[in-house]
Design a protein around this motif. Structure first.
Motif, mmCIF file in Angstrom:
data_model
loop_
_atom_site.group_PDB
_atom_site.id
_atom_site.type_symbol
_atom_site.label_atom_id
_atom_site.label_comp_id
_atom_site.label_asym_id
_atom_site.label_seq_id
_atom_site.Cartn_x
_atom_site.Cartn_y
_atom_site.Cartn_z
ATOM 1 N N LYS A 164 -47.718 81.111 -14.537
ATOM 2 C CA LYS A 164 -48.255 80.024 -15.345
ATOM 3 C C LYS A 164 -47.766 80.096 -16.784
ATOM 4 N N ASN A 165 -47.610 81.306 -17.314
ATOM 5 C CA ASN A 165 -47.279 81.466 -18.725
ATOM 6 C C ASN A 165 -45.792 81.648 -19.004
ATOM 7 N N CYS A 166 -44.972 81.715 -17.971
ATOM 8 C CA CYS A 166 -43.532 81.845 -18.189
ATOM 9 C C CYS A 166 -42.949 80.476 -18.557
ATOM 10 N N LEU A 167 -42.418 80.362 -19.760
ATOM 11 C CA LEU A 167 -41.905 79.073 -20.239
ATOM 12 C C LEU A 167 -40.529 78.741 -19.686
ATOM 13 N N HIS A 168 -39.936 79.674 -18.950
ATOM 14 C CA HIS A 168 -38.565 79.483 -18.492
ATOM 15 C C HIS A 168 -38.453 79.410 -16.972
ATOM 16 N N GLY A 169 -39.605 79.351 -16.288
ATOM 17 C CA GLY A 169 -39.596 79.231 -14.834
ATOM 18 C C GLY A 169 -38.915 80.385 -14.145
ATOM 19 N N ALA A 170 -39.008 81.579 -14.754
ATOM 20 C CA ALA A 170 -38.264 82.729 -14.224
ATOM 21 C C ALA A 170 -39.061 83.562 -13.238
ATOM 22 N N ILE A 171 -40.353 83.266 -13.062
ATOM 23 C CA ILE A 171 -41.193 84.099 -12.193
ATOM 24 C C ILE A 171 -41.754 83.251 -11.065
ATOM 25 N N SER A 172 -41.753 83.810 -9.890
ATOM 26 C CA SER A 172 -42.326 83.143 -8.717
ATOM 27 C C SER A 172 -42.856 84.194 -7.765
ATOM 28 N N PHE A 173 -43.631 83.767 -6.777
ATOM 29 C CA PHE A 173 -44.106 84.684 -5.745
ATOM 30 C C PHE A 173 -43.024 84.876 -4.685
ATOM 31 N N ASN A 174 -42.888 86.126 -4.207
ATOM 32 C CA ASN A 174 -41.991 86.358 -3.082
ATOM 33 C C ASN A 174 -42.739 86.123 -1.771
#
Length: 370
Positions: free
Chosen positions: A204-214
């Motif tokens: 939610k807080n990553c401004l660059h869309g770099a994190i997701s669930f595997n």
């Protein structure tokens, strides 16, 4: 380069002339009134101390500087940025509570406390500096946006930099979470999947869309998109998003100098160091070890490099105290006290780099103020 002037006063007092009076005389003699304070926002950069550690600067000293700045027409506020590690100063809510607990409040110091990089350490300005390691520096917004910066530093030992002085206070202390990450690490954050509880705050807080669930619903970083801002480290409450502490002490020292350069760029700065309660380690621990030397005094200068060098010299010339970290390490008079306590550090690297990039000089004239 011409020698810089470092002004110094000892801690001797007499009736009608106390240490707060001496502090004001010191900074006035050092030329603080030459700064135009009229209607200017003045960031007084200080370390509020981790609760439990009692070697931080007394709030009374900060209050004395606040009073003087107000008399000169400025708008002062006390400030520090959030820490990269979990603790009582990891976010603005806890950080302000820690500051108040240690006596830094409007009643005692005469101004407000502002956490410079916001609630979770993500409020910063990217300042172009084009230096050896850092092309830009992520400086906490309240410090970057201020018109004038005054640093008030408790001079002591430090595990990573050898000693903690004005450069450390300005550089590391003014960096946002992402800035601190850049100084501490040559790598981007890592995710420990065994600690991840799948709360999604980092996503939610990553401004660059770099994190997701595997596929196992564990947060995972796409390093092609990650910019190393450190926001995931700031918001994670389960120690899943962590820093890879892999930067060498020498490079960290040089990066700190570059961040200090960014803070001082294009604005007046003035620096005060309190050479008292010289503990062997930094004020970020929730405890402090006994001082390694007797209390020495207070020093001030427009040049943070000269000030740090003068403080090192005064500590090294001072008699070592018995039953301290020094004696535990079989110290002998004449040895460099900070290198002896922290043999894996080289404090000279940071000062040399600060001098090379034009932040100041290690050549100084010591002016005694009575």
């Amino acid at each position: 380069m011409k020698k810089s002037k470092v002004y110094f006063t000892d801690l001797r007092t007499k009736p009608g002339y106390n240490l707060l009076d001496k502090l004001q005389k010191l900074v006035v003699d050092a030329g603080i009134k030459n700064i135009d304070f009229i209607n200017k926002f003045v960031a007084i950069k200080i370390h509020f101390g981790e609760p439990g550690n009692l070697s931080y600067i007394r709030p009374n000293y900060a209050g004395s500087i606040v009073k003087l700045v107000k008399e000169l027409g400025g708008k002062p506020f006390l400030t520090d940025a959030n820490t990269l590690y979990s603790g009582r100063r990891f976010n603005a809510v806890d950080h302000i509570e820690a500051a108040m607990e240690n006596g830094f409040n409007p009643m005692s110091v005469g101004c407000n406390v502002i956490i410079a990089d916001g609630l979770k350490g993500g409020d910063y300005r990217e300042i172009p500096i084009h230096q050896k390691y850092c092309k830009t520096a992520k400086i906490a917004s309240a410090i970057a946006d201020s018109d004038i910066v005054i640093s008030m530093t408790h001079f002591k030992g430090h595990e990573m930099t050898g000693f903690g002085g004005s450069l450390k206070n300005l550089g590391m202390g003014s960096g946002s979470i992402g800035g601190k990450l850049e100084m501490h690490s040559a790598s981007k954050p890592v995710m420990k999947h065994d600690k991840c509880v799948s709360c999604g705050l980092c996503i939610k807080n990553c401004l660059h869309g770099a994190i997701s669930f595997n596929e196992n619903k564990k947060a995972t970083i796409d390093y092609d998109k990650c910019v190393g801002c450190g926001q995931c480290v700031a918001v994670c409450r389960f120690d899943s998003a962590t820093v890879k502490w892999n930067e060498s002490a020498d490079i960290a020292n040089e990066k700190i100098a570059e961040y200090a350069y960014a803070v001082a760029k294009d604005k007046p700065t003035f620096h005060i160091s309190f050479i008292m309660n010289v503990s062997p380690n930094c004020d970020c621990w929730n405890s402090n070890d006994v001082s390694i030397v007797p209390d020495i005094g207070i020093a001030a200068s427009f040049d943070p490099v000269a000030l740090d060098q003068a403080c090192v010299d005064m500590v090294n010339k001072s008699t070592a105290l018995y039953a301290t970290e020094l004696s535990d390490r079989d110290y002998h008079e004449g040895q460099d006290k900070f290198s002896h306590i922290h043999p894996d550090t080289n404090w000279k690297v940071g000062l040399a780099h600060a001098k090379a990039i034009g932040l100041g000089t290690d050549e100084y004239e010591l002016v005694i103020v009575k």
